[in-house]
Each structure stands twice: as structure tokens, then as C-alpha cells.
Write a protein that holds these residues in place. Structure first.
Motif, PDB file in Angstrom:
ATOM      1  N   PHE A   5     -26.952 -56.610 -20.626  1.00 34.04           N
ATOM      2  CA  PHE A   5     -25.688 -55.881 -20.498  1.00 34.04           C
ATOM      3  C   PHE A   5     -25.151 -55.568 -21.886  1.00 34.04           C
ATOM      4  O   PHE A   5     -25.142 -56.435 -22.765  1.00 34.04           O
ATOM      5  CB  PHE A   5     -24.646 -56.744 -19.763  1.00 34.04           C
ATOM      6  N   ILE A   7     -21.611 -54.568 -23.144  1.00 35.19           N
ATOM      7  CA  ILE A   7     -20.278 -54.491 -22.534  1.00 35.19           C
ATOM      8  C   ILE A   7     -19.175 -54.333 -23.578  1.00 35.19           C
ATOM      9  O   ILE A   7     -19.196 -54.995 -24.619  1.00 35.19           O
ATOM     10  CB  ILE A   7     -20.021 -55.749 -21.672  1.00 35.19           C
ATOM     11  N   VAL A  68     -15.558 -49.055 -13.448  1.00 40.32           N
ATOM     12  CA  VAL A  68     -15.978 -49.038 -14.842  1.00 40.32           C
ATOM     13  C   VAL A  68     -17.036 -47.945 -15.008  1.00 40.32           C
ATOM     14  O   VAL A  68     -17.609 -47.462 -14.029  1.00 40.32           O
ATOM     15  CB  VAL A  68     -16.577 -50.398 -15.285  1.00 40.32           C
ATOM     16  N   ILE A  70     -20.649 -47.068 -15.968  1.00 45.04           N
ATOM     17  CA  ILE A  70     -21.920 -47.776 -16.001  1.00 45.04           C
ATOM     18  C   ILE A  70     -22.994 -46.779 -16.421  1.00 45.04           C
ATOM     19  O   ILE A  70     -23.194 -45.771 -15.746  1.00 45.04           O
ATOM     20  CB  ILE A  70     -22.234 -48.380 -14.612  1.00 45.04           C
ATOM     21  N   GLY A  76     -21.062 -45.994 -11.755  1.00 46.93           N
ATOM     22  CA  GLY A  76     -22.505 -46.215 -11.747  1.00 46.93           C
ATOM     23  C   GLY A  76     -23.357 -45.048 -11.307  1.00 46.93           C
ATOM     24  O   GLY A  76     -22.870 -43.929 -11.159  1.00 46.93           O
ATOM     25  N   THR A  83     -17.430 -49.075  -7.706  1.00 44.12           N
ATOM     26  CA  THR A  83     -18.250 -50.023  -8.471  1.00 44.12           C
ATOM     27  C   THR A  83     -18.623 -51.232  -7.612  1.00 44.12           C
ATOM     28  O   THR A  83     -19.747 -51.725  -7.681  1.00 44.12           O
ATOM     29  CB  THR A  83     -17.466 -50.475  -9.723  1.00 44.12           C
ATOM     30  N   VAL A  99     -21.763 -50.977 -20.058  1.00 46.48           N
ATOM     31  CA  VAL A  99     -20.558 -51.030 -19.236  1.00 46.48           C
ATOM     32  C   VAL A  99     -19.324 -50.785 -20.108  1.00 46.48           C
ATOM     33  O   VAL A  99     -19.079 -51.514 -21.060  1.00 46.48           O
ATOM     34  CB  VAL A  99     -20.422 -52.401 -18.531  1.00 46.48           C
ATOM     35  N   LEU A 113     -12.482 -54.424 -19.952  1.00 48.96           N
ATOM     36  CA  LEU A 113     -12.763 -53.306 -19.052  1.00 48.96           C
ATOM     37  C   LEU A 113     -11.548 -52.938 -18.200  1.00 48.96           C
ATOM     38  O   LEU A 113     -11.653 -52.117 -17.282  1.00 48.96           O
ATOM     39  CB  LEU A 113     -13.953 -53.659 -18.151  1.00 48.96           C
TER      40      LEU A 113
END
Lengths: 248, 636
Positions: A5, A7, A68, A70, A76, A83, A99, A113
Motif C-alpha cells: 500500500f 498511503i 478514497v 484508489i 477504486g 469503497t 490510496v 484520508l
């Protein structure tokens, strides 16, 4: 599954943010994307680190609190979901997932986030209601509403206020959100009495909040978890002209 | 303590009118001088806050979410009941009252339940006027469908998003009053304590979830509208943030807790698929209107659902309850599913589910009609499971869903602390031991819009003569200091286990021993185990970050600490009630066929628990049935 990830971490609006990398093992395809973040947070606690702040509540796609970016897309890789409805089976073992928070000036970052979407509440405040007090309503079947009109009102009313439309729009326009609410109420006979005032005041507030203009790219309707059509924006614009001409 | 339910005099259908005639009024000029705190912004909270503001009161409304529009009322799918008799199928206020009372297995008050049915019709008028796009016939009139536990069509709905549409209407009305400066809205704010001055509720301590700051708010009355606490099971159909903390703090300050163990387990959720799972998604009960529930007749049948021929399918609800069939009430449907799953007939990868099949309705009414009725539910099912339920049956499983229990309230919805009210799911009032489908949105709305705004005057009329409370009172100092110390204590533990670890442990014990079926030994064991979890929590939990910032881990820790204590009370309550009624099924009390055995001679009362330094003391409110004779609840 093993996932890397990347982030966005930002301690507060005052701090500078940055992307941080986290390698996470032991994820499964059945996990939702947010459960994978839960899992990562548990690992962070055990490593004595602060957890990643991210939003969620119902985890069934209806409250609109989660959201968020993605891998560069709002909610996403799939069209028209939230999400929380995204599952790890949409990714491959070994993938890297970036992310980031919603990106829009009108949605300032609070932490990591989490962004502030209270601008939406302030748009609602400017007339997204019918000014009847509790206890003053006529008999429910006294005013028939043809099914086609009721269905269209429902299509627009389905908006969950997640903000994906704003986040994905290159202009950060809130036109889809605002138009959906206006069309829901203005298409019903109960909403007619205040129709012109509603359009004028809600669109005024939308602009005052700093959301950009709509240039009709259609990016919003691709991400909208309720598949609200951009026809709503055209309809809002038509109502706006009408309200300028006829409104008091 | 003597519990006074304050049921008004007169015939059943005259009680509410009699109450209103005698209730005290406050003149509009004086209402302006009174302020009311509403904790929670769901259907009951937003309904109450906006209506109280319209009446002239000054209102402060709090929610932990980023906006009032997120409250979990939003997730109710199926609909809302009302005795309109639009379908001309013999419905009436009395029938709805009786269905609700019977559905709750005669463990609620007649007067409350009757009022719920009586006020249901004007509530639909209200929501239509607020712009709720309920389903309509081509001619423009409202559509109804039937729901579990009843044989008439009295449920109004807006696709599979009824809760969302009602909540958004309430949220809109709330923001109308925010604009009018009669409601001050505080999102991202969590109540952490109740302030009681001279025995009356006079304010709350709130944590600002963005800055971490503790804040004091004083008021002439406090209304809790904080929803259900079924996240005590961890896995439930509730939102992740739903919690019992406001109730628990009020309980510790003296509010009695009514029937804490009465929990509805919903029969049609999606089955658990892994340990990491955070919640169970509900599929609306309305699916049972047309869908048929079955399991294979052969144990551990590994064939695909579509390969199992008709004669090898056991439609067990239709078999056991021929007159209600798939529309049997929730508690009965859940227990029947558990019975089949436990007996080895479960389906799915973990053998923890049953089938819900739409093959027959698609054959009978056509695909388009089924899509029109349930389209969004099928879409949701596909999003989560990846399976197209138009082609093969859904897999469903029971999940914790609704708390019938909650703070004990009288007919005025006031708790045992004067000036503290509990409305919506967080009180124990109308549903008895089991709630009927589509009565939840109804009760939340009726409490908030219609009942509380009438009954609160009766208390405030005398409060207007007393001094307006201020936040510099020593009780506020004390409450804030204690809250701060409590938070510091949690942060200082710095152990080796996460909050979620303890929540999972608690959830496992509660699900095993205090859910669909319960027994003495199991409950005693559960109390012992939960006390151990509590001990470990206060020694071994680890929360990173601090309290002066947004800290979601700290929020979770504070909620789970309260859930642990609430879990002990729930098991204590379930242990005390040696009968089976509604959702409370004690294995020791059942017939040979596995049906519940209710014992009216001994248990026809509402259990109301008093907090006593970590222990609980039982008080009983006897239930008197003046108008209806409690019968054996049969759906056969």
C-alpha cells in the motif's frame, strides 16, 4: 495475498503530507478493501505506530461516509460502487495500491484520508427541503403522483452524498450532487411551491463553496455509486434558467 | 425503586388523546428560553430535533459521523408499516396493534403498542409531504407490500432504500431548522458522559472527534437517540460506529436498562466468510415476500444449488409454518435456519448458510417484475459476492440486527432520570421480545416526530421555573475530570493487544451464548468469560496516538470498553428470564417440536436493571393486559 500500500499520511491540515509505503501480508480475496486497511491498522498498533485515519460507517454502500482514491480512481477500479463495496479479489497478489484522499479545494483534508465534506450539508441547508412543519401534512393519497414521476424523483433522491462526483471531476464540480437533490424535490408536486427559490439558493451556495463549474465530461456518473445520470445536471441548468425568468 | 409507567386512563383507543388533553403546555414565548440536547441524528434524533425546533425550543444536536445524513437509519431497506388500509385487505389500527403485540410475544405494554399503530397513518402523510418518493401505482396512489409476521399489506417503501429516503427527509428538515438558527448541529462529536444535577439530567460531556477536546453542554432536558447496540456481537448488520456508550453512561448515572438481552437476530443477512470480517450485510426481509427459503434434504450436499432437484429441497419454513411460510417472523425464521445449519444441512463454503431462491417468482411474474421489486438488492448481492442471484439462489444466514432492549422509559419516553429521554431503538418500549419487520423506522419516527414533542412539555413546564443550568456547575467539573481520567487510563495501559482483538473475543462469547438460543450453563460461563475479557482489556489493550487529535483507535477503545460491561448485563438478563419469549429462546423452555414455551404466570414483566457499583439489581414492571388476552404465539 501480499499487497504494497502507498498511503497518504497527513497528521492535520497544518502538517505537510506524504505518501508512505506499507507492505502487508496475509490478506485474503474475501476481505473487503476497508477490512484490509483495518488489518493494516492492527499491525500498525502492534508496531507502536499511529493508525491511518479513514472514513467508514455502514460498510454496505448506503451511508456515503467512506471514499478514497484508489490507484487514481474514486472508490477504486470498478464503476458505480462505494469503497466499502470493493473487495480484495479485484486485485492480484503482489499488487501495489495507491490510496489518497478525495482531492478538491472544497473538501479540505482533516487527517490522512479523512476530508471535510460539510460543504454538502451547507448546500442542503439552502433549500433542499419542503417547508412544511411536522403535523401539517394532508392525507398521503390526496395528491396522486404518477409512477413515472415518482420513479424519476427516486432515481435522483438515491444520492448518498459520498462526494465521489466532486473528487473525480477535473473541475471539482458539485453539479451532480446539487442537481440530484434539486430534481428530486422539484419534480414532486409537494416540492413545487418552492421550486424556483430552491434552485436559485442551492446553486448559489454550491458556487459560494468554491466548487468548480460543470463542463459536462461525464466523469461523475461513472463513479457515482447510485448511477445518478448527468441528465440531472442538464435538467438543473434548465430549471435554473426558468427560475431566473420566473422566480421571485 | 417503584417503576411508574404513567399509562393514561381510559379505553385503549382513548389513552393518547386523554394524555394530550391533560398534558401541560408551554407558551411560545417561554419555549424560546428552554434548550434541549438531542444526542444522535438518525430518524428519531433528527425527527425530534427538527420538530422541537419548529415548536420554538432551542436545540443542540450531536452525532459522531461527519454528517447527520450518515446515521444508521439510512441502511434500513424494506419499508415502514402504517395502518392505512389502502389495500382494502382488512387492516386497521387494532389489527396492527395486535400483530405488533403478538409479534413481540406479549412482552410490551398494550398502551404503547396501540399508540404506535394509531400514529402510523399520519406519519406516512408527513413523509409524503416531506418529499419521500414512496413506490406508486400507475394511477399515482401509494403501493404497499406485506412483511414478515403479518397477513395484510401495510408496508410502504421506496425501492430497497426506504430508510435512506426517510432519513434524508429528516436530515433535510433538520437542516431547514439549522438554517433558521433554531438547531445547532455538532457532527463528529461523541457524548462521553451525562451530567446529572440534583437528580435531573442537565447536560452532557462531548469529545470533539477532530481536535480531541472535551466540551460541556448544558440543557433543560437531554434526549438520547443513539440507536441500537448490537455491535456488542461485533459481527452484526449495524454500522461500524454504532455503539452503546451513551446508554451505558446514562445507565451508570442511574437510568434503568430495560430487557437488555432482547436482541433480534435477522434471518436474511449474508453469511460470514472470514475472521477478518467487520460486518454482516443485511438483505432486506422483503425478499421473503417472493423468495423461498430452502436447504437440501441430504446432509452436507455438495452439489450446486441448481443441480438439486425440487423433490430433494426442504422448504423448511413452509413445512413447519404452513400458514405464514416464508413470512414467519424474524426470530422464528432465524431459529429455524440455525436449527437446519446446526443439524448439518447448511450450504455454502463454510456450510453456514441457507438458500433464498427466486426461481419460482421469476417463472411466475417474469424477470422484469422481480427486477422492479428487488433490483437494487440483487445488484448489492452481486457486488459483495460476485454471484448473479437471478441465475442461482442467494445464500443467507442469521445476523445480529436490532436491540429491542434499551433504556427503560415510561409512556412519556422518559427514563428513570428526570429530564432524560430515550427515543427510537435505544429505548425499550414498543417491540417487546421481538420486533416485526418495518416497525423499526416506524417507532423511530413516531417517537421523534410525534410523541416526544408532546410529552417533553409536561416536564419542561415545571423546569421553566427553575434556574437554567450552566456549565460551570461543579457536576460539570466532576464529569469532565472523570472523563479525562478515564481516557488517560485507557491510553496509559500500552499493552500488547489491539482493541479489535478484544471486540472479537467479546463477540464470539456473545454470539455463542447470548444470541439465538441460550441456556443457564452457557450464560453463566459467558459472564465468567466476559469478566475475564474485561480484566485483560484493562491490562493488555494497546491504543496508539493521543487524545488531543483525531484518534479512531481511541474512539473504538472507549466503545468496546462499554460493550464489554454491557455484555455482562445482557447475559445477566438472559440468565434471569427462565422462559422462552420472542427472540429470547432458552433451550430449557421449549416444546418437543422445538417451539418456545412462554411462562406468563412468572415472567409477564419488563426487566429493568439498576446499576449498582458493577453489579446489577433487578426491578420489575408488571405487564397488565386489560384489552388483549396473551395467547400462544403460533404461526403454524
Amino acid at each position: 495475498m501480499k499487497i504494497t500500500f502507498k498511503i497518504w499520511r497527513q497528521n492535520s491540515p497544518k502538517h505537510k503530507g506524504a505518501i508512505k509505503n506499507y507492505e502487508v501480508e496475509g490478506l485474503t480475496e474475501d476481505m473487503s478493501f476497508l477490512e484490509a486497511l483495518d488489518h493494516l491498522n492492527e499491525l500498525l498498533v502492534l508496531k507502536n505506530e499511529k493508525v491511518i485515519a479513514f472514513e467508514y460507517d455502514c460498510r454496505e454502500g448506503i451511508c456515503g461516509q467512506c471514499g478514497v482514491f484508489i490507484n487514481g480512481r474514486a472508490h477504486g477500479p470498478h464503476d458505480n460502487i462505494t469503497t466499502c463495496q470493493l473487495h480484495m479479489r479485484s486485485f492480484n497478489d503482489g499488487d501495489t495500491i495507491v490510496v489518497e484522499p478525495w482531492r478538491a479545494t472544497s473538501f479540505p483534508i482533516i487527517k490522512d484520508l479523512v476530508v471535510d465534506r460539510s460543504a454538502f450539508d451547507r448546500i442542503i441547508e439552502q433549500g433542499a427541503y419542503i417547508s412544511s412543519k411536522t403535523g401539517t401534512a394532508p392525507e398521503a393519497n390526496a395528491i396522486p403522483v404518477p409512477k413515472a414521476i415518482s420513479d424519476r424523483a427516486m432515481d435522483a433522491a438515491a444520492c448518498i452524498g459520498c462526494g465521489a462526483c466532486v473528487a473525480t471531476c477535473k473541475n471539482a464540480s458539485a453539479a451532480l450532487f446539487t442537481s440530484a437533490k434539486i430534481n428530486h424535490l422539484n419534480s414532486l408536486p409537494q416540492g413545487k411551491a418552492e421550486e424556483h427559490k430552491r434552485v436559485a439558493e442551492m446553486t448559489y451556495q454550491m458556487e459560494a463553496e468554491g466548487f468548480g463549474n460543470c463542463t459536462f465530461t461525464g466523469a461523475c456518473e461513472v463513479e457515482c455509486p447510485e448511477s445518478i445520470s448527468i441528465i440531472n445536471i442538464a435538467e438543473m441548468n434548465a430549471r435554473r434558467i426558468k427560475s431566473n425568468l420566473l422566480g421571485s | 425503586m417503584k417503576l411508574n409507567s404513567k399509562i393514561p386512563e381510559g379505553k385503549l383507543e382513548e389513552k393518547w388523546r386523554n394524555y394530550q388533553v391533560k398534558s401541560q403546555l408551554i407558551n411560545p414565548a417561554n419555549k424560546k428560553k428552554l434548550n434541549i440536547i438531542v444526542v444522535g441524528s438518525g430518524l428519531s434524533g433528527a425527527g425530534a430535533a427538527s420538530t422541537l425546533a419548529e415548536l420554538g425550543y432551542d436545540v443542540q444536536c450531536f452525532c459522531y459521523q461527519d454528517s447527520a445524513r450518515r446515521a444508521h437509519s439510512v441502511a434500513a431497506q424494506g419499508g415502514i408499516n402504517a395502518a392505512k388500509n389502502y389495500q382494502h385487505d382488512g387492516d386497521s389500527v387494532y389489527r396492527m396493534f395486535y400483530d405488533t403485540l403478538k409479534g413481540g410475544d406479549f412482552r410490551s405494554r398494550e398502551a404503547n403498542t396501540y399508540r404506535l399503530a394509531e400514529l402510523s397513518a399520519p406519519l406516512i402523510d408527513h413523509f409524503v409531504q416531506q418529499g419521500v418518493p414512496f413506490a406508486r401505482e400507475y394511477g399515482g396512489t401509494l403501493v404497499n407490500r406485506s412483511f414478515g409476521g403479518v397477513q395484510v399489506q401495510r408496508t410502504f417503501y421506496a425501492r430497497g432504500q426506504t430508510g435512506q429516503q426517510l432519513l434524508l427527509a429528516a436530515y433535510s428538515q433538520l437542516y431547514k431548522m439549522v438554517r433558521a438558527k433554531k438547531v445547532a448541529m455538532f457532527p463528529r462529536s461523541e457524548m462521553l458522559d451525562l451530567v446529572v444535577i440534583d437528580g435531573k439530567a442537565k447536560g452532557i460531556i462531548v469529545r470533539d472527534l477532530v481536535t480531541g477536546k472535551l466540551k460541556r453542554f448544558a440543557a433543560d432536558a437531554v434526549v438520547l437517540a443513539t440507536g441500537g447496540y448490537s455491535r456488542v456481537f461485533r459481527l452484526s448488520t449495524l454500522a461500524i460506529g454504532c455503539n452503546g456508550s451513551a446508554l451505558w453512561k446514562a445507565h451508570k448515572k442511574g437510568a434503568l436498562f430495560g430487557a437488555p438481552s432482547f436482541t433480534q437476530i435477522h434471518p436474511t443477512a449474508l453469511p460470514q466468510s472470514s475472521e477478518a470480517q467487520s460486518k454482516l450485510t443485511l438483505m432486506s426481509e422483503s425478499l421473503r415476500n417472493d423468495g423461498r427459503i430452502w436447504v437440501p434434504t441430504k446432509k452436507a450436499d455438495s452439489r450446486k444449488a441448481n443441480d438439486i432437484p425440487e423433490q430433494e429441497r426442504d422448504y423448511y419454513l413452509e413445512r413447519r409454518y404452513p400458514s405464514f411460510g416464508n413470512l414467519a417472523p424474524r426470530d422464528i425464521a432465524s431459529r429455524a435456519a440455525k436449527e437446519r445449519i446446526d443439524a448439518g444441512f447448511g450450504v455454502g463454503r463454510l456450510k453456514n448458510a441457507v438458500y433464498l431462491d427466486f426461481k419460482h417468482p421469476i417463472q411466475t411474474f417474469g424477470l422484469e417484475t422481480v427486477k422492479d421489486r428487488y433490483g437494487n438488492l440483487f445488484k448489492m448481492y452481486k457486488k459483495i459476492t460476485g454471484i448473479d442471484a437471478y441465475k442461482e439462489p442467494m445464500q443467507i444466514s442469521p445476523a445480529a440486527h436490532f436491540s429491542m432492549g434499551g433504556l427503560w422509559v415510561d409512556y412519556e419516553l422518559m427514563t428513570t432520570i428526570p429530564g432524560l429521554y430515550a427515543i427510537g431503538e435505544c429505548n425499550f418500549s414498543d417491540h417487546g421480545a421481538n420486533r416485526l419487520g418495518a416497525n423499526s423506522l416506524l417507532q423511530a419516527s413516531i417517537d421523534g416526530y410525534f410523541i416526544l414533542p408532546n410529552t417533553i412539555n409536561n416536564y419542561l413546564a415545571s423546569e421553566i421555573k427553575t434556574d437554567h443550568p450552566t456549565t460551570d456547575h461543579p457536576e460539570f467539573d466532576k464529569a469532565e475530570k472523570e472523563t479525562k481520567a478515564y481516557i488517560d487510563k485507557v491510553l496509559a495501559i500500552n499493552g500488547t493487544k489491539t482493541v479489535d482483538h478484544f471486540h472479537r473475543e467479546l463477540g464470539k462469547v456473545m454470539w455463542q451464548e447470548c444470541a439465538m438460543s441460550r441456556n443457564k450453563l452457557g450464560l453463566e460461563k459467558a459472564i465468567f468469560q466476559i469478566k475475564r475479557i474485561k480484566n485483560q482489556f484493562w491490562k493488555e489493550v494497546k491504543v496508539t496516538g493521543d487524545d488531543k487529535e483525531m484518534n479512531t483507535e481511541l474512539e473504538k477503545a472507549l466503545r468496546v470498553a462499554d460493550f464489554i460491561e454491557l455484555g455482562i448485563l445482557m447475559c445477566t438478563d438472559a440468565l434471569e428470564r427462565e422462559e422462552s419469549c420472542g427472540a429470547h429462546f432458552r433451550e430449557e423452555f421449549q416444546t418437543k417440536e422445538g417451539e418456545a414455551v412462554r411462562i406468563d404466570e412468572e415472567y409477564s414483566y419488563v426487566s429493568a436493571w439498576e446499576y449498582d457499583k458493577g453489579d446489577f439489581k433487578l426491578h420489575k414492571e408488571a405487564l397488565k393486559f386489560e384489552f388483549v388476552k396473551p395467547s400462544v404465539r403460533s404461526y403454524k
